[in-house]
Enzyme design. Structure first.
Site, PDB file in Angstrom:
ATOM      1  N   GLY A   8       1.641  -2.552  -6.287  1.00 27.80           N
ATOM      2  CA  GLY A   8       1.496  -1.267  -5.602  1.00 27.80           C
ATOM      3  C   GLY A   8       0.117  -0.692  -5.854  1.00 27.80           C
ATOM      4  O   GLY A   8      -0.871  -1.070  -5.211  1.00 27.80           O
ATOM      5  N   GLY A   9       0.014   0.202  -6.824  1.00 24.84           N
ATOM      6  CA  GLY A   9      -1.216   0.952  -7.082  1.00 24.84           C
ATOM      7  C   GLY A   9      -2.462   0.087  -7.177  1.00 24.84           C
ATOM      8  O   GLY A   9      -3.511   0.417  -6.599  1.00 24.84           O
ATOM      9  N   GLY A  30       5.019   2.142 -10.692  1.00 24.79           N
ATOM     10  CA  GLY A  30       4.158   3.327 -10.615  1.00 24.79           C
ATOM     11  C   GLY A  30       4.115   4.145 -11.891  1.00 24.79           C
ATOM     12  O   GLY A  30       3.614   5.260 -11.911  1.00 24.79           O
ATOM     13  N   GLU A  65      11.608  -6.065  -9.365  1.00 22.01           N
ATOM     14  CA  GLU A  65      10.810  -4.893  -9.733  1.00 22.01           C
ATOM     15  C   GLU A  65      11.691  -3.909 -10.496  1.00 22.01           C
ATOM     16  O   GLU A  65      12.425  -3.120  -9.880  1.00 22.01           O
ATOM     17  CB  GLU A  65      10.276  -4.206  -8.475  1.00 22.01           C
ATOM     18  CG  GLU A  65       9.408  -5.084  -7.610  1.00 22.01           C
ATOM     19  CD  GLU A  65       8.564  -4.254  -6.662  1.00 22.01           C
ATOM     20  OE1 GLU A  65       7.349  -4.245  -6.825  1.00 22.01           O
ATOM     21  OE2 GLU A  65       9.135  -3.586  -5.781  1.00 22.01           O
ATOM     22  N   GLU A 116      11.838   2.171  -3.500  1.00 22.03           N
ATOM     23  CA  GLU A 116      11.681   3.522  -2.949  1.00 22.03           C
ATOM     24  C   GLU A 116      12.559   3.714  -1.709  1.00 22.03           C
ATOM     25  O   GLU A 116      13.023   4.825  -1.429  1.00 22.03           O
ATOM     26  CB  GLU A 116      10.196   3.789  -2.658  1.00 22.03           C
ATOM     27  CG  GLU A 116       9.439   4.028  -3.966  1.00 22.03           C
ATOM     28  CD  GLU A 116       8.074   3.380  -4.048  1.00 22.03           C
ATOM     29  OE1 GLU A 116       7.452   3.126  -3.009  1.00 22.03           O
ATOM     30  OE2 GLU A 116       7.630   3.111  -5.193  1.00 22.03           O
ATOM     31  N   HIS A 163      12.939  -2.261  -0.769  1.00 19.13           N
ATOM     32  CA  HIS A 163      12.040  -1.804  -1.834  1.00 19.13           C
ATOM     33  C   HIS A 163      12.719  -0.649  -2.591  1.00 19.13           C
ATOM     34  O   HIS A 163      13.461   0.135  -1.996  1.00 19.13           O
ATOM     35  CB  HIS A 163      10.704  -1.344  -1.245  1.00 19.13           C
ATOM     36  CG  HIS A 163       9.739  -0.985  -2.322  1.00 19.13           C
ATOM     37  ND1 HIS A 163       9.696   0.264  -2.881  1.00 19.13           N
ATOM     38  CD2 HIS A 163       8.815  -1.737  -2.993  1.00 19.13           C
ATOM     39  CE1 HIS A 163       8.773   0.274  -3.837  1.00 19.13           C
ATOM     40  NE2 HIS A 163       8.226  -0.924  -3.921  1.00 19.13           N
ATOM     41  N   TRP A 220       0.823  -1.223   0.000  1.00 17.81           N
ATOM     42  CA  TRP A 220       0.000   0.000   0.000  1.00 17.81           C
ATOM     43  C   TRP A 220       0.852   1.265   0.000  1.00 17.81           C
ATOM     44  O   TRP A 220       0.320   2.364  -0.151  1.00 17.81           O
ATOM     45  CB  TRP A 220      -0.944   0.005   1.212  1.00 17.81           C
ATOM     46  CG  TRP A 220      -1.972  -1.085   1.216  1.00 17.81           C
ATOM     47  CD1 TRP A 220      -2.149  -2.064   0.265  1.00 17.81           C
ATOM     48  CD2 TRP A 220      -2.995  -1.304   2.198  1.00 17.81           C
ATOM     49  NE1 TRP A 220      -3.208  -2.883   0.596  1.00 17.81           N
ATOM     50  CE2 TRP A 220      -3.750  -2.431   1.779  1.00 17.81           C
ATOM     51  CE3 TRP A 220      -3.343  -0.666   3.380  1.00 17.81           C
ATOM     52  CZ2 TRP A 220      -4.828  -2.931   2.526  1.00 17.81           C
ATOM     53  CZ3 TRP A 220      -4.420  -1.166   4.114  1.00 17.81           C
ATOM     54  CH2 TRP A 220      -5.158  -2.282   3.682  1.00 17.81           C
ATOM     55  N   LYS A 221       2.122   1.152   0.237  1.00 15.72           N
ATOM     56  CA  LYS A 221       3.010   2.320   0.327  1.00 15.72           C
ATOM     57  C   LYS A 221       2.427   3.334   1.342  1.00 15.72           C
ATOM     58  O   LYS A 221       1.825   2.931   2.318  1.00 15.72           O
ATOM     59  CB  LYS A 221       3.235   2.925  -1.061  1.00 15.72           C
ATOM     60  CG  LYS A 221       3.695   1.860  -2.067  1.00 15.72           C
ATOM     61  CD  LYS A 221       4.196   2.396  -3.350  1.00 15.72           C
ATOM     62  CE  LYS A 221       4.618   1.236  -4.237  1.00 15.72           C
ATOM     63  NZ  LYS A 221       5.236   1.640  -5.472  1.00 15.72           N
TER      64      LYS A 221
END
Ligand code: PGA
Length: 253
Positions: free
Chosen positions: A236-237, A175, A169, A99, A97, A10-11
């Site tokens: 993710g999204g 994203g 990834e 990010e 991850h 869900w970030k």
């Protein structure tokens, strides 16, 4: 032979109410779809872990955290230990991850410490790896992924490495709506599996799950997850919408 594994990251999204509603919808929906044939995990922000874990109790949906600190306890303001994650019902934790690596600045050495700490604390790490667009264009994909996998798993014997899921990834696909083609993804997944076989043995490589992540949605997941070395997805999204995420789980069966 390898049970598919679909996880929703869900970030830094959702709030307490929406998160619990989403978790309940996924727990209810995935029983009918997957019937235990697919491992499913929800990975909400730290502050919603406990509420989400309660919402999925009595379902086969597991809960994971987006990060963990590598120390057991002490004066580390703002950090969360493996034992704390276990305490609130986590089974999994993301380590490295993209990010965390590219926005927050974590390097392979820190990621490796987190993988060790997670396993020591009884959690199942999802070690995330992947190349930048510039690295792919420069023909460095295998070199980058190889370094991240080797350094991420460094110091783990085979028994402990068996606790790890790898998530491939490509950073340029996260994203962005740009998904790796099924063949591009399959090629890197096969490369990772061969690498694990070299680092450990064929048995461990054959059993280790390698998820694909990067703009996975219900429309493209069937073809991606149909590849022989793609064992699920880190989403993710599309994991923020119950029907979309359930569609991805369905395509993993
Ligand atoms: P995305 O994110 O599905 O929104 O591309 C994937 C991830 O970062 O895990």
């Amino acid at each position: 032979m390898r049970k598919p594994f679909v996880a929703g990251n869900w970030k830094m999204n959702m709030d307490a109410h929406a998160g619990v509603e989403l978790a309940k919808a996924i727990a209810a929906g995935s029983v009918n779809i997957a019937g235990g044939q697919v491992d499913v995990a929800l990975i909400p922000p730290f502050v919603y872990l406990q509420a989400v874990a309660s919402a999925v109790t009595a379902s086969h949906v597991a809960v994971g955290a987006q990060d963990v600190y590598f120390q057991e306890k002490g004066a580390f303001t703002g950090e969360i230990s493996p034992a704390m994650l276990k305490d609130v019902g986590c089974a999994y934790v993301l380590c490295g991850h993209s990010e965390r690596r590219h926005v927050i600045g974590e390097d392979d050495a820190i990621v490796n410490k987190k993988v060790h700490a997670a396993i020591n604390g009884g959690l199942l790490p999802i070690l995330c790896v992947g190349e930048l667009q510039s690295e792919r264009e420069a023909g460095q994909t295998e070199a980058v992924v190889s370094t991240q996998v080797k350094k991420g798993l460094a110091g783990l014997d085979g028994e402990r490495a068996a606790a790890v899921t790898i998530a491939y990834e490509p950073v340029w696909a996260i994203g962005t709506g740009l998904t790796a083609t099924p063949q591009q993804a399959q090629d890197v997944h096969a490369f990772i599996r061969e690498l694990v076989a070299k680092l450990y043995d064929a048995e461990l490589a054959g059993a280790m799950r390698v998820q694909y992540g990067g703009s996975v949605n219900a429309a493209n997941s069937g073809e991606l997850l149909g590849q022989p070395d793609i064992d699920g997805a880190l989403v993710g999204g599309a994991s923020l919408k119950a029907q979309e995420f359930l569609g991805i789980i369905k395509s993993a069966v």
